[in-house]
Write a protein that holds these residues in place. Structure first.
Motif, PDB file in Angstrom:
ATOM      1  N   ARG A 127       0.807  -1.216   0.000  1.00  0.00           N
ATOM      2  CA  ARG A 127       0.000   0.000   0.000  1.00  0.00           C
ATOM      3  C   ARG A 127       0.843   1.270   0.000  1.00  0.00           C
ATOM      4  N   HIS A 128       2.152   1.159   0.317  1.00  0.00           N
ATOM      5  CA  HIS A 128       3.045   2.315   0.285  1.00  0.00           C
ATOM      6  C   HIS A 128       3.786   2.419  -1.047  1.00  0.00           C
ATOM      7  N   GLY A 129       3.534   1.514  -1.965  1.00  0.00           N
ATOM      8  CA  GLY A 129       4.162   1.538  -3.266  1.00  0.00           C
ATOM      9  C   GLY A 129       5.490   0.796  -3.323  1.00  0.00           C
ATOM     10  N   GLU A 130       5.859   0.107  -2.250  1.00  0.00           N
ATOM     11  CA  GLU A 130       7.118  -0.647  -2.247  1.00  0.00           C
ATOM     12  C   GLU A 130       6.881  -2.040  -2.808  1.00  0.00           C
ATOM     13  N   ARG A 131       7.922  -2.536  -3.461  1.00  0.00           N
ATOM     14  CA  ARG A 131       7.823  -3.840  -4.099  1.00  0.00           C
ATOM     15  C   ARG A 131       7.846  -4.954  -3.041  1.00  0.00           C
ATOM     16  N   VAL A 132       6.868  -5.836  -3.099  1.00  0.00           N
ATOM     17  CA  VAL A 132       6.747  -6.935  -2.144  1.00  0.00           C
ATOM     18  C   VAL A 132       7.214  -8.240  -2.783  1.00  0.00           C
ATOM     19  N   GLY A 133       6.865  -8.459  -3.992  1.00  0.00           N
ATOM     20  CA  GLY A 133       7.224  -9.703  -4.665  1.00  0.00           C
ATOM     21  C   GLY A 133       6.712  -9.712  -6.080  1.00  0.00           C
ATOM     22  N   ILE A 134       6.887 -10.838  -6.716  1.00  0.00           N
ATOM     23  CA  ILE A 134       6.433 -10.989  -8.089  1.00  0.00           C
ATOM     24  C   ILE A 134       5.333 -12.038  -8.103  1.00  0.00           C
ATOM     25  N   ALA A 135       4.212 -11.696  -8.705  1.00  0.00           N
ATOM     26  CA  ALA A 135       3.099 -12.632  -8.818  1.00  0.00           C
ATOM     27  C   ALA A 135       3.071 -13.179 -10.232  1.00  0.00           C
TER      28      ALA A 135
END
Length: 118
Positions: free
Chosen positions: A4-12
């Motif tokens: 929600r902050h625009g940071e990359r979490v992972g790849i789906a």
């Protein structure tokens, strides 16, 4: 994939369904399990080590002392002063009951045999 902050979490990536006999399904499953184990190890290393027993002991020692209440009265019991005693009858054990019934049946059959044979 972004949080929600625009940071990359992972790849789906889309989930592909493989036939039960297709070896690519086993390879994909093994790869997912490996990534999962690595993520758990990484989280374990990042978590602080906590001595639960030491914390519980410290918390207990920090508690104030318990002061008992003043007694309101004294209760005494003398079994000799009881006016009556009741003894409850014991129920016969199921095995004893069965044995008694068998003995009665055998006695009845012996009496019948004696009458017939004379």
């Amino acid at each position: 994939m972004l949080d929600r902050h625009g940071e990359r979490v992972g790849i789906a990536s889309p989930d592909i369904e493989f036939h039960p006999l297709d070896k690519r399904g086993a390879k994909t499953s093994a790869q997912r399990a490996k990534v999962h184990r690595q993520a758990v190890r990484k989280l374990d290393r990042s978590a602080p080590d906590i001595d639960v027993a030491a914390r519980l002991i410290a918390r207990g020692e920090a508690q104030p002392d318990t002061i008992p209440n003043e007694p309101v009265g004294v209760v005494s019991y003398d079994p000799a002063k009881r006016p009556a005693r009741i003894l409850m009858p014991k129920r016969p054990l199921p095995a004893d009951e069965c044995r008694r019934e068998q003995d009665e049946r055998i006695a009845t059959q012996l009496d019948l045999a004696k009458r017939i044979l004379g």
